[in-house]
Design an enzyme around this catalytic site. Structure first.
Site, short mmCIF file in Angstrom:
data_model
loop_
_atom_site.label_atom_id
_atom_site.label_comp_id
_atom_site.label_asym_id
_atom_site.label_seq_id
_atom_site.Cartn_x
_atom_site.Cartn_y
_atom_site.Cartn_z
CG ASP A 199 15.07 -1.06 5.04
OD1 ASP A 199 16.05 -0.37 5.31
OD2 ASP A 199 14.49 -1.77 5.89
CE LYS A 203 -3.17 -2.40 3.14
NZ LYS A 203 -3.62 -2.45 4.55
CG PHE A 262 10.47 2.69 10.88
CD1 PHE A 262 10.82 1.53 10.22
CD2 PHE A 262 9.12 3.07 10.89
CE1 PHE A 262 9.86 0.74 9.58
CE2 PHE A 262 8.16 2.28 10.27
CZ PHE A 262 8.53 1.12 9.61
#
Ligand code: IMP
Ligand code: MG
Length: 170
Positions: A99, A40, A148
């Site tokens: 990542d 998403k 993050f």
């Protein structure tokens, strides 16, 4: 409410996304494109980017899962596949963030088996420090540090996707 610090604000996001759109238009000239939004996390980026691209294009969606909480599980699963064939198409895969590179590595392998005419990768964010797999995007909007990040599609346990900026948790 968690304490979220702004890393990339709304104006910075939008002007850089317009630049990426110009680069893509320039690389593909008048070719038709197939844009694949990886759900998403890439929804906001894909929606804005494609509005700035003037080529004729088709939008496709797929969904993978790889993350639990704030760490990569390394276990990637295709949860939702494309509606149509990408054979002979000029495809651009739109990611929210790279990542470790595991998700992208897996996706690229799978999509190349379907014989697109070309396949490029476009990512909003690139966390290069964390890379495990040997994979790079063709278009990178922003490099980000090893924090993050949330917002503009990116979540922590499904929250904060709707922030109009990229932030990080303190
Ligand atoms: P990779 O497989 O390790 O490259 O992870 C890619 C996926 O992990 C992305 O598509 C994101 O869904 C998620 N991810 C990685 N880092 C972050 C982050 O900082 N914030 C939110 N999601 C992240
Ligand atoms: Mg995620």
């Amino acid at each position: 409410m968690d304490n979220i610090k702004v890393l990339i604000n709304e104006n910075e996001l939008q002007s850089r996304i317009k630049e990426i759109a110009r680069l893509i238009e320039n690389d593909y000239k008048d070719k038709e494109l197939t844009i694949i939004c990886v759900l998403k996390g890439s929804v906001y980026f894909t929606a804005d980017l494609t509005k700035y691209i003037n080529n004729k294009l088709e939008l496709e969606f797929l969904r993978v899962s790889s993350y639990v909480g704030t760490s990569s599980s390394g276990n990637i699963e295709l949860k939702q596949d494309l509606d149509s064939s990408i054979e002979n198409k000029d495809v651009i895969l739109i990611e929210d963030i790279i990542d470790t590179g595991r998700t992208l590595y897996y996706l690229k392998e799978r999509l190349l088996k379907r014989k697109p005419n070309s396949l490029k990768i476009c990512t909003l964010l690139d966390k290069k420090e964390k890379r495990v797999m040997d994979i790079e995007a063709d278009y990178v909007a922003f490099d980000v540090p090893d924090k993050f990040v949330v917002g503009y599609g990116l979540d922590i346990d499904e929250k904060y996707r709707n922030l109009p900026y990229i932030g990080y948790l303190e």
